[in-house]
Design a protein around this motif. Structure first.
Motif, short mmCIF file in Angstrom:
data_model
loop_
_atom_site.label_atom_id
_atom_site.label_comp_id
_atom_site.label_asym_id
_atom_site.label_seq_id
_atom_site.Cartn_x
_atom_site.Cartn_y
_atom_site.Cartn_z
N GLU A 167 6.08 -27.04 95.52
CA GLU A 167 6.99 -28.98 94.98
C GLU A 167 5.66 -30.00 95.84
OE1 GLU A 167 10.15 -28.51 98.46
OE2 GLU A 167 11.34 -27.34 96.76
N LYS A 168 5.19 -29.68 96.96
CA LYS A 168 3.93 -30.41 96.92
C LYS A 168 2.95 -30.93 95.94
CE LYS A 168 5.13 -32.16 101.26
NZ LYS A 168 5.79 -33.00 101.06
N VAL A 169 2.22 -29.69 95.24
CA VAL A 169 1.81 -29.96 93.85
C VAL A 169 1.97 -30.60 93.18
CG1 VAL A 169 0.54 -28.26 92.50
CG2 VAL A 169 0.36 -28.06 94.87
N VAL A 170 3.52 -30.41 93.19
CA VAL A 170 4.11 -31.20 91.98
C VAL A 170 4.24 -32.43 92.07
CG1 VAL A 170 6.10 -31.38 90.20
CG2 VAL A 170 5.28 -29.29 91.05
N GLN A 171 4.03 -33.01 92.63
CA GLN A 171 4.30 -34.32 93.67
C GLN A 171 2.58 -34.78 93.49
OE1 GLN A 171 6.09 -34.52 97.52
NE2 GLN A 171 8.03 -33.65 96.80
N LEU A 172 1.79 -34.62 94.17
CA LEU A 172 0.42 -34.46 93.61
C LEU A 172 0.24 -34.94 92.40
CD1 LEU A 172 -0.86 -31.92 95.98
CD2 LEU A 172 -0.84 -35.11 96.78
N LEU A 173 0.62 -33.77 91.50
CA LEU A 173 0.03 -33.92 90.66
C LEU A 173 0.97 -35.44 89.48
CD1 LEU A 173 0.07 -30.74 88.72
CD2 LEU A 173 -1.28 -32.06 89.32
N GLU A 174 2.11 -35.63 90.19
CA GLU A 174 2.94 -36.83 89.62
C GLU A 174 2.36 -38.14 90.26
OE1 GLU A 174 7.21 -36.33 90.18
OE2 GLU A 174 7.27 -35.07 88.92
N ALA A 175 1.71 -37.97 91.18
CA ALA A 175 1.03 -39.12 92.36
C ALA A 175 -0.08 -39.55 91.78
CB ALA A 175 0.99 -38.96 93.49
N GLN A 176 -0.94 -38.70 91.26
CA GLN A 176 -2.42 -38.82 90.32
C GLN A 176 -2.27 -39.09 88.91
OE1 GLN A 176 -5.65 -38.81 91.45
NE2 GLN A 176 -6.15 -39.19 89.31
N LEU A 177 -1.13 -39.03 87.90
CA LEU A 177 -0.47 -39.54 86.43
C LEU A 177 -0.12 -40.81 87.39
CD1 LEU A 177 -0.75 -39.35 84.26
CD2 LEU A 177 1.66 -38.32 84.37
N ASN A 178 0.29 -41.16 87.67
CA ASN A 178 0.67 -42.63 88.08
C ASN A 178 -0.56 -43.33 88.28
OD1 ASN A 178 3.49 -42.15 87.47
ND2 ASN A 178 4.32 -41.83 89.30
N GLN A 179 -1.38 -43.06 88.97
CA GLN A 179 -2.29 -43.81 89.89
C GLN A 179 -3.46 -44.18 88.46
OE1 GLN A 179 -4.56 -42.01 92.91
NE2 GLN A 179 -6.07 -43.81 92.41
N GLY A 180 -3.00 -43.34 87.62
CA GLY A 180 -3.83 -43.36 86.78
C GLY A 180 -3.43 -44.01 85.93
N ALA A 181 -2.65 -44.99 85.64
CA ALA A 181 -2.23 -46.59 84.81
C ALA A 181 -2.51 -47.69 85.57
CB ALA A 181 -0.64 -46.33 84.97
N ASP A 182 -2.96 -47.40 86.48
CA ASP A 182 -4.27 -48.77 86.85
C ASP A 182 -5.51 -48.72 86.75
OD1 ASP A 182 -1.18 -49.72 88.18
OD2 ASP A 182 -1.47 -48.56 89.81
N GLU A 183 -5.92 -47.70 86.99
CA GLU A 183 -7.72 -47.20 87.09
C GLU A 183 -8.32 -47.40 85.77
OE1 GLU A 183 -8.45 -43.44 87.67
OE2 GLU A 183 -7.75 -43.44 89.50
#
Length: 375
Positions: A359-375
Motif C-alpha cells: 500500500e505504501k509503494v502504491v501511495q508513493l508511485l501516485e505521489a510521484q506521478l502527481n508531483q510530475g505535473a508541477d515539474e
C-alpha cells in the motif's frame, strides 16, 4: 496534403556543460532547406521545442527565429504543441497573435475536442499532460496513470469524431513498446507513463513526439519523428531527421528523411595510448566524444590532454575493471509499475511485497506521478 513532421528540438540543451545551440542552428537551417525543397502544406512540431521550462534568452531567440522563418518567410502553416520539457507560459505567450499568420501553438486542453481543420483533414491536438491535468480539467476522479488518462480523453473524442473523414492526432507521449534513450526526461516512474497503441485506433495517423528514436515503435499508423539531431551518446548510432507525410482520403503514405548534423556523437573504446597518439580511426576530430579507455593508470588530467586533440570530448570513462551485476530478468514494458517494484523487492528480499508495504509503494508511485505535473 503534404505534412512535414518534426519534434523534440530541445532548443537550449547543454550536455556536460557543452551548449549545443550552434549545432541546433545548423540543423534548423537544414530543416528550412528541406521545407523549401519539399514544399509541405503544413509543418507539425510534436512537442519539446525547448529543453527547459524556463529557457534562456538565446534559446528563446533561436526558437522565435525558427518559427518566424518557417511561418512568415517560407509561408508554411505550423501546428506546434508543448511537451514535457516545455514551459507553457514561455511557449504560448503569443498564441492568439500567432494564429493570425497560421502558426498554432497549443499548450492547453480547452479545445481538445474541437479539431483544427486544414484542407480535408481534422487535426486533434493533444499537448503533453499528466493524469492530474486530466482530473483537474474534466473534474473526474480515479485517473492515476497515463493509460487511464488517455483512455478517458479518447472516449471524449470518440463522442465527437467523424470517422468518415480523415483524422490525425498530434501528441507528445510514450507509446508502450517504444525505445527510450538517455536524453529523454522520464515522464514518471517505470511504465506508469506508457500508453498502448490500441488506444489510438480511431485515428488514421498519429504524429508523436517524446521518444527520440524515429523508429522507436513499429506501427502502420503511429509515428515518432525523433529528434533532428543526436542528444546523448546512447543515440550515437540512431538515424536523425524528419518525416514526410502524404495524406489523402484516409490513405497515409510516409517516409523518413535523414539530416546530417554539424557534429556527430561518437563512442570510442580503445586504450588511452592509442587515442592520445591518434591510432584510432576518427573521421572528424570536431565530433562529440565519449572515450571508454583502458590503460589509464598514473594518467593525470586525461580530459585536458584529450581535448587538446579532440576539443569536443565530453566524457571519458575507465574500462579497466569488469563488474558483475546481479540482474533481474523482467520485461518492464509488459508489467505495471507496482509489478516492477514487486518483482524487484521479491528478487532482493526473497519475500513478497504485500500488506502495508505494498500500500505504501502504491501511495508513493501516485505521489510521484502527481508531483510530475508541477515539474
Amino acid at each position: 496534403m503534404k505534412i512535414l513532421h518534426t519534434a523534440d528540438w530541445h532548443i537550449g540543451k547543454t550536455l556536460n556543460g557543452q551548449s549545443l545551440i550552434e549545432d541546433q542552428k545548423y540543423i534548423l537551417n537544414q530543416i528550412y532547406e528541406a521545407i523549401k525543397e519539399q514544399q509541405p502544406d503544413l509543418v507539425v512540431i510534436s512537442g519539446d521545442l525547448y529543453d527547459l521550462h524556463y529557457p534562456n534568452k538565446e534559446a528563446m531567440v533561436v526558437l522565435e527565429d525558427a518559427l518566424s522563418t518557417i511561418n512568415l518567410e517560407l509561408n508554411i502553416p505550423i501546428i506546434a504543441i508543448s511537451g514535457n520539457h516545455d514551459g507553457k507560459e514561455r511557449l504560448n505567450y503569443g498564441e492568439k497573435w500567432f494564429e493570425k499568420s497560421g502558426l498554432k501553438i497549443v499548450t492547453g486542453y480547452e479545445h481538445l475536442l474541437t479539431p483544427i481543420r486544414i484542407n480535408d483533414i481534422n487535426f486533434y491536438i493533444m499537448p503533453y499532460f499528466t493524469p492530474a491535468d486530466v482530473r483537474q480539467m474534466f473534474k473526474v476522479k480515479g485517473i492515476h496513470t497515463h493509460q487511464e488518462a488517455t483512455e478517458f480523453l479518447m472516449n471524449e473524442i470518440e463522442a465527437v469524431i467523424n470517422k468518415d473523414e480523415t483524422n490525425v492526432l498530434v501528441g507528445h507521449l510514450f507509446v508502450a513498446g517504444g525505445a527510450s534513450t538517455d536524453s529523454e526526461r522520464p515522464l514518471s516512474i517505470g511504465t506508469i507513463e506508457t500508453v498502448t497503441a490500441q488506444t489510438f485506433q480511431s485515428f488514421d495517423a498519429v504524429l508523436l513526439g517524446h521518444l527520440h528514436h524515429p523508429f522507436a515503435i513499429q506501427s502502420d499508423y503511429i509515428f515518432y519523428a525523433g529528434t533532428p539531431m543526436q542528444y546523448s551518446f546512447s543515440e550515437a548510432n540512431q538515424a536523425k531527421g524528419y518525416r514526410l507525410f502524404d495524406i489523402e482520403n484516409k490513405r497515409v503514405k510516409q517516409s523518413f528523411i535523414p539530416l546530417q548534423p554539424l557534429r556527430s556523437f561518437q563512442v570510442i573504446q580503445a586504450s588511452y595510448e592509442d587515442v592520445i597518439h591518434e591510432k584510432v580511426t576518427i573521421q572528424n576530430k570536431e565530433d562529440y566524444f565519449h572515450f571508454k579507455l583502458t590503460e589509464m593508470d598514473r594518467i593525470t588530467d586525461p580530459l585536458m590532454k584529450l581535448r587538446s586533440i579532440y576539443p569536443n570530448t565530453l566524457q571519458i570513462s575507465r574500462q579497466d575493471f569488469e563488474v558483475e551485476h546481479d540482474e533481474i530478468n523482467v520485461d518492464v514494458h509488459a508489467l505495471s509499475d507496482i509489478e516492477i517494484v514487486d518483482a524487484f523487492y521479491t528478487h532482493v528480499t526473497e519475500e513478497p511485497l504485500d500488506g502495508v508495504k505494498r500500500e505504501k509503494v502504491v501511495q508513493l508511485l501516485e505521489a510521484q506521478l502527481n508531483q510530475g505535473a508541477d515539474e
